[in-house]
Design a protein around this motif. Structure first.
Motif, PDB file in Angstrom:
ATOM      1  N   ALA A  69      -3.696 -43.141  23.111  1.00  0.00           N
ATOM      2  CA  ALA A  69      -4.746 -42.125  22.990  1.00  0.00           C
ATOM      3  C   ALA A  69      -5.855 -42.376  24.018  1.00  0.00           C
ATOM      4  N   ALA A  70      -6.228 -43.639  24.198  1.00  0.00           N
ATOM      5  CA  ALA A  70      -7.279 -43.975  25.164  1.00  0.00           C
ATOM      6  C   ALA A  70      -6.856 -43.615  26.588  1.00  0.00           C
ATOM      7  N   LEU A  71      -5.562 -43.694  26.863  1.00  0.00           N
ATOM      8  CA  LEU A  71      -5.054 -43.323  28.186  1.00  0.00           C
ATOM      9  C   LEU A  71      -4.846 -41.818  28.331  1.00  0.00           C
ATOM     10  N   GLY A  72      -5.047 -41.077  27.244  1.00  0.00           N
ATOM     11  CA  GLY A  72      -4.838 -39.628  27.290  1.00  0.00           C
ATOM     12  C   GLY A  72      -3.380 -39.223  27.224  1.00  0.00           C
ATOM     13  N   LYS A  73      -2.526 -40.109  26.718  1.00  0.00           N
ATOM     14  CA  LYS A  73      -1.094 -39.804  26.602  1.00  0.00           C
ATOM     15  C   LYS A  73      -0.860 -38.890  25.406  1.00  0.00           C
ATOM     16  N   PRO A  74      -0.006 -37.885  25.544  1.00  0.00           N
ATOM     17  CA  PRO A  74       0.379 -37.102  24.367  1.00  0.00           C
ATOM     18  C   PRO A  74       1.037 -38.027  23.349  1.00  0.00           C
ATOM     19  N   LEU A  75       0.583 -37.919  22.110  1.00  0.00           N
ATOM     20  CA  LEU A  75       1.002 -38.834  21.053  1.00  0.00           C
ATOM     21  C   LEU A  75       1.618 -38.055  19.900  1.00  0.00           C
ATOM     22  N   ILE A  76       2.771 -38.530  19.448  1.00  0.00           N
ATOM     23  CA  ILE A  76       3.425 -38.005  18.243  1.00  0.00           C
ATOM     24  C   ILE A  76       3.520 -39.162  17.271  1.00  0.00           C
ATOM     25  N   THR A  77       3.001 -38.980  16.052  1.00  0.00           N
ATOM     26  CA  THR A  77       3.193 -40.005  15.039  1.00  0.00           C
ATOM     27  C   THR A  77       4.344 -39.585  14.133  1.00  0.00           C
ATOM     28  N   LEU A  78       4.987 -40.581  13.555  1.00  0.00           N
ATOM     29  CA  LEU A  78       6.153 -40.370  12.699  1.00  0.00           C
ATOM     30  C   LEU A  78       5.993 -41.281  11.492  1.00  0.00           C
ATOM     31  N   HIS A  79       5.815 -40.667  10.313  1.00  0.00           N
ATOM     32  CA  HIS A  79       5.637 -41.476   9.108  1.00  0.00           C
ATOM     33  C   HIS A  79       5.783 -40.611   7.865  1.00  0.00           C
ATOM     34  N   PRO A  80       6.018 -41.254   6.712  1.00  0.00           N
ATOM     35  CA  PRO A  80       6.134 -40.508   5.454  1.00  0.00           C
ATOM     36  C   PRO A  80       4.762 -40.013   4.988  1.00  0.00           C
ATOM     37  N   PRO A  81       4.746 -38.980   4.145  1.00  0.00           N
ATOM     38  CA  PRO A  81       3.482 -38.428   3.648  1.00  0.00           C
ATOM     39  C   PRO A  81       2.602 -39.454   2.926  1.00  0.00           C
ATOM     40  N   GLU A  82       3.208 -40.477   2.347  1.00  0.00           N
ATOM     41  CA  GLU A  82       2.439 -41.491   1.628  1.00  0.00           C
ATOM     42  C   GLU A  82       1.443 -42.216   2.537  1.00  0.00           C
ATOM     43  N   HIS A  83       1.677 -42.181   3.843  1.00  0.00           N
ATOM     44  CA  HIS A  83       0.789 -42.869   4.790  1.00  0.00           C
ATOM     45  C   HIS A  83      -0.302 -41.958   5.352  1.00  0.00           C
ATOM     46  N   ASP A  84      -0.314 -40.696   4.941  1.00  0.00           N
ATOM     47  CA  ASP A  84      -1.265 -39.742   5.521  1.00  0.00           C
ATOM     48  C   ASP A  84      -2.708 -40.230   5.466  1.00  0.00           C
ATOM     49  N   HIS A  85      -3.143 -40.679   4.307  1.00  0.00           N
ATOM     50  CA  HIS A  85      -4.545 -41.091   4.177  1.00  0.00           C
ATOM     51  C   HIS A  85      -4.846 -42.316   5.036  1.00  0.00           C
ATOM     52  N   ALA A  86      -3.984 -43.316   4.974  1.00  0.00           N
ATOM     53  CA  ALA A  86      -4.217 -44.551   5.729  1.00  0.00           C
ATOM     54  C   ALA A  86      -4.211 -44.309   7.239  1.00  0.00           C
ATOM     55  N   LEU A  87      -3.452 -43.293   7.671  1.00  0.00           N
ATOM     56  CA  LEU A  87      -3.313 -43.033   9.108  1.00  0.00           C
ATOM     57  C   LEU A  87      -4.114 -41.824   9.575  1.00  0.00           C
ATOM     58  N   LYS A  88      -5.080 -41.393   8.810  1.00  0.00           N
ATOM     59  CA  LYS A  88      -5.787 -40.149   9.144  1.00  0.00           C
ATOM     60  C   LYS A  88      -6.438 -40.193  10.528  1.00  0.00           C
ATOM     61  N   GLU A  89      -7.014 -41.316  10.919  1.00  0.00           N
ATOM     62  CA  GLU A  89      -7.629 -41.400  12.249  1.00  0.00           C
ATOM     63  C   GLU A  89      -6.577 -41.391  13.349  1.00  0.00           C
ATOM     64  N   VAL A  90      -5.484 -42.100  13.122  1.00  0.00           N
ATOM     65  CA  VAL A  90      -4.398 -42.115  14.107  1.00  0.00           C
ATOM     66  C   VAL A  90      -3.787 -40.721  14.227  1.00  0.00           C
ATOM     67  N   ASP A  91      -3.528 -40.078  13.089  1.00  0.00           N
ATOM     68  CA  ASP A  91      -2.957 -38.730  13.115  1.00  0.00           C
ATOM     69  C   ASP A  91      -3.898 -37.725  13.772  1.00  0.00           C
ATOM     70  N   ARG A  92      -5.187 -37.933  13.633  1.00  0.00           N
ATOM     71  CA  ARG A  92      -6.150 -37.030  14.267  1.00  0.00           C
ATOM     72  C   ARG A  92      -6.030 -37.102  15.781  1.00  0.00           C
ATOM     73  N   ALA A  93      -5.719 -38.285  16.308  1.00  0.00           N
ATOM     74  CA  ALA A  93      -5.550 -38.450  17.753  1.00  0.00           C
ATOM     75  C   ALA A  93      -4.205 -37.925  18.236  1.00  0.00           C
ATOM     76  N   ALA A  94      -3.250 -37.816  17.324  1.00  0.00           N
ATOM     77  CA  ALA A  94      -1.908 -37.336  17.689  1.00  0.00           C
ATOM     78  C   ALA A  94      -1.921 -35.826  17.884  1.00  0.00           C
ATOM     79  N   LEU A  95      -1.021 -35.363  18.718  1.00  0.00           N
ATOM     80  CA  LEU A  95      -0.857 -33.925  18.911  1.00  0.00           C
ATOM     81  C   LEU A  95       0.144 -33.344  17.936  1.00  0.00           C
ATOM     82  N   ALA A  96       0.950 -34.211  17.318  1.00  0.00           N
ATOM     83  CA  ALA A  96       1.909 -33.779  16.299  1.00  0.00           C
ATOM     84  C   ALA A  96       2.164 -34.943  15.347  1.00  0.00           C
ATOM     85  N   VAL A  97       2.370 -34.595  14.075  1.00  0.00           N
ATOM     86  CA  VAL A  97       2.731 -35.579  13.049  1.00  0.00           C
ATOM     87  C   VAL A  97       4.085 -35.165  12.499  1.00  0.00           C
TER      88      VAL A  97
END
Length: 147
Positions: free
Chosen positions: A102-130
């Motif tokens: 994200a700091a390099l401006g790379k397009p980011l896709i995260t991949l994870h189960p819905p149970e991780h949504d809350h814990a990964l909210k900041e990471v997912d916000r930086a991603a262009l797709a979840v």
């Protein structure tokens, strides 16, 4: 268009193979790269070359440095970074890779189960797709690489 896609994250399931099979079946013009996925080899990356240290902290420190040479280089070269957060372990290194991409401006896709949504909210916000499944990552790549 020949893209490089870096596949970061958990190493205990077949998600990378599923993406590789799906992108090959779709005939996508891309190259998949990844960290060393042999856990023991990754842990020993530093000590295997630079020798055992007096404390485990320093063994880990050496390994992290050697692994970072590969990881940073491949993330910097990547056109897209996919980061998988699995269910079995906490992947602190995957979170670091996502932040670095994200700091390099790379397009980011995260991949994870819905149970991780809350814990990964900041990471997912930086991603262009979840994505929830590797096949969804393949479909995203198919779409963005469409001629």
């Amino acid at each position: 268009m020949n893209w490089q896609v870096y596949l970061s994250g958990e190493i205990h399931t077949d998600w990378r193979d599923r993406i590789a099979q799906g992108t090959a079946a779709a005939g996508l013009d891309l190259r998949l790269t990844a960290p060393v996925t042999d856990h023991a080899a990754s842990d020993a990356a530093g000590t295997a070359v630079l020798g055992e240290q007096e404390r485990p902290f320093w063994n880990d420190h050496l390994g992290a440095g050697v692994n970072a040479i590969r990881t940073r280089t491949l993330i910097e070269r990547a056109d897209v970074v996919v980061v998988r957060f699995g269910e079995q372990y906490r992947q602190w290194n995957a979170a670091f890779d996502a932040g670095y991409a994200a700091a390099l401006g790379k397009p980011l896709i995260t991949l994870h189960p819905p149970e991780h949504d809350h814990a990964l909210k900041e990471v997912d916000r930086a991603a262009l797709a979840v994505a929830r499944e590797p096949e969804q990552v393949v479909e995203i790549l198919r779409y963005v690489l469409a001629a």
